[in-house]
Design an enzyme around this catalytic site. Structure first.
Site, PDB file in Angstrom:
ATOM      1  N   ASP A 122       7.971  14.794  14.198  1.00 17.46           N
ATOM      2  CA  ASP A 122       8.000  14.481  15.620  1.00 17.46           C
ATOM      3  C   ASP A 122       6.656  14.003  16.160  1.00 17.46           C
ATOM      4  O   ASP A 122       6.559  13.578  17.315  1.00 17.46           O
ATOM      5  CB  ASP A 122       8.491  15.689  16.434  1.00 17.46           C
ATOM      6  CG  ASP A 122       7.592  16.923  16.280  1.00 17.46           C
ATOM      7  OD1 ASP A 122       6.487  16.803  15.722  1.00 17.46           O
ATOM      8  OD2 ASP A 122       8.022  18.009  16.724  1.00 17.46           O
ATOM      9  N   ASP A 249      -6.282  13.919   0.888  1.00 15.32           N
ATOM     10  CA  ASP A 249      -6.205  13.315   2.219  1.00 15.32           C
ATOM     11  C   ASP A 249      -6.845  14.193   3.288  1.00 15.32           C
ATOM     12  O   ASP A 249      -6.957  13.783   4.442  1.00 15.32           O
ATOM     13  CB  ASP A 249      -4.751  13.008   2.589  1.00 15.32           C
ATOM     14  CG  ASP A 249      -3.850  14.219   2.481  1.00 15.32           C
ATOM     15  OD1 ASP A 249      -3.589  14.638   1.342  1.00 15.32           O
ATOM     16  OD2 ASP A 249      -3.399  14.749   3.516  1.00 15.32           O
TER      17      ASP A 249
END
Length: 491
Positions: A122, A249
């Site tokens: 989301d 990352d």
């Protein structure tokens, strides 16, 4: 209107480095906290940031003039498994500013809505993880450990769906840059070595300009990143910090601590400690952080091989030689830091043995990491203060033997007890963001809309080396029923 003077060196790179995207507006933004000191360091008008217009910007409802919002592309190894396309799935970079010291800094909204990299998520952030990152990153800064910073936290007036429905929030994060090892991997995985070269040139210009003058600039870049990462992780270890998700990352090329997810600080010392609920195998345990950092740097080196030499074997040899320096650099920072924590002003051959013996005794004695060194500081000035220190150990007899060896060691130095005590208090904090305290702050905010505990904890952690008698309880380890055994990722 805003007077933020944005620059955009990253968004002037080719389009493949990012996707232009706008934050998703929120229903009813409300400012939780503005970091006034940081705002002034950045040359921003803190009063404007507290205004309705400024809060709209911090929430993503208002794009200030001169901002060019982007979501950056990157890949990454997550728990050892390579994912070729990750990117900013819930963060949007507004642009860069030059702070009052002439340093270029990114300003990013985290939790600002879906981006093309959201992968079904989301794009939002719940209040709890926003408060956790604000607290932890500002505490790390006060502990003098390189880190991203928190400029502001804003409630959105909306809820986000996690295990339950939770209040939503947006964090404004400041970093030297948001370039990661995974950014290099994104291009290398596609065989786009010109993309790797362009990124390397950008990083050299932005973070490591001396590498541009080196005979082999890209090898110098690799060596510089190895050095800052070795130093950073050693500093984590000296503070008892566990990152929790050291995926490639989540490792900054600039050598800053980034992405405060299920991170935590040690209570009792044990190198096998894991808090992250998703680290089932203990890959990112406290004691594994050095080897994992090296593993991540090997992945960076792999992306740079085509830039190091035309001959593959030659490139591999150069990279291996650079990577072989990591352990020594890590150990040098760690041992130097431990000497400071133990009040040692000189170097002796057996210091590493003395350090390792103490850590082993702390593990077996279930001693609190932070308070052991803090109370040892007191004992350096006055041997009659040992009682408080001994109370930390389940097996004090073994520790007493070590204490005698330590006193014999410091007796060979010229410093007075008072000088040693003062030096140790300067490096051994009394206050860290203990997990149970952070959780209590989050609970008060989420359940009761009460941010007073958040404000108080931030104030205490802003002076970690001061005694602050009125807040002494914040230094206490958790009682058995207060222990936090797991921390969770905000996504």
């Amino acid at each position: 209107m805003s007077k933020i003077e944005f620059d955009h060196t990253y968004s002037r790179l080719p389009d493949k480095f990012f996707i232009r995207t706008l934050p998703t507006p929120v229903a009813s933004p409300r400012l939780i906290k503005l970091n006034h000191d940081l705002a002034r360091q950045l040359g921003l008008e803190d009063q404007w940031l507290c205004s309705a217009e400024g809060i709209d910007m911090l929430a993503g409802n208002n794009i200030p003039q001169g901002a060019h919002p982007i979501a950056t592309a990157y890949a990454g190894h997550q728990f050892g498994h390579f994912v070729p396309r990750l990117g900013d799935g819930r963060a949007i970079l507004l642009g860069e500013v030059i702070d009052r010291n002439g340093v270029r800094r990114d300003i990013q909204l985290k939790g600002s809505g879906r981006t093309p990299f959201s992968r079904g998520g989301d794009g939002r952030a719940a209040l709890g993880p926003v408060l956790r990152e604000y607290i932890l990153s500002e505490a790390m800064n006060a502990l003098r450990i390189p880190t991203t910073r928190a400029l502001a936290a804003v409630l959105t007036g909306e809820t986000v769906a996690r295990e339950t429905s939770l209040p939503g929030a947006v964090l404004t994060r400041v970093a030297s840059s948001h370039i990661r090892i995974g950014t290099f991997q994104f291009f290398a995985a596609r065989g786009d070595f010109e993309g790797v070269r362009t990124l390397a040139d950008h990083v050299i210009a932005r973070h490591y300009p001396s590498a541009a003058e080196a005979e082999m600039p890209y090898l110098s870049l690799l060596a510089e990143v190895i050095g800052v990462q070795a130093s950073l992780v050693a500093q984590w270890m000296l503070a008892g910090f566990i990152h929790g998700v050291m995926n490639t990352d989540n490792m900054s090329i600039a050598g800053e601590t980034i992405d405060y997810g299920p991170c935590a600080f040690l209570d009792n010392y044990d190198p096998a400690t894991v808090f992250s609920s998703i680290d089932h195998a203990g890959r990112y345990a406290y004691g594994n952080q050095g080897p994992v950092a090296l593993w991540n740097l090997v992945r960076l080196a792999e992306t740079l091989l085509p830039l190091l030499a035309d001959d593959q074997d030659r490139a591999v040899s150069l990279a291996q030689n650079a990577l072989a320096t990591f352990d020594a650099q890590f150990e040098a920072v760690f041992i130097t830091g431990m000497r400071s924590k133990l009040g040692l002003f000189t170097e002796e051959e057996n210091d590493l043995t003395l350090i390792k013996e103490l850590l082993d005794i702390m593990t077996r004695g279930q001693a609190d990491f932070t308070l052991t060194f803090r109370y040892l500081s007191h004992s350096a000035g006055n041997a009659t203060e040992d009682e408080e220190l001994l109370s930390l150990f389940a097996e004090p007899g073994v520790f007493v033997e070590w204490l005698a060896r330590w006193r014999s060691r410091i007796s060979r130095e010229a410093q007075t007890g008072s000088e040693r005590r003062n030096a140790m208090l300067h490096v051994n904090p009394r206050f860290i963001p203990r997990n149970h305290r952070v959780e209590a702050v989050i609970t008060a905010a989420v359940r009761n809309n009460d941010f007073r505990p958040f404000e108080e904890l931030l104030a205490v952690l802003g002076q970690p080396f001061e005694d602050q008698p009125e807040f002494a309880h914040y230094a206490d380890p958790p009682k058995i029923n207060e222990r936090v055994l797991q921390t969770f990722c905000g996504t």
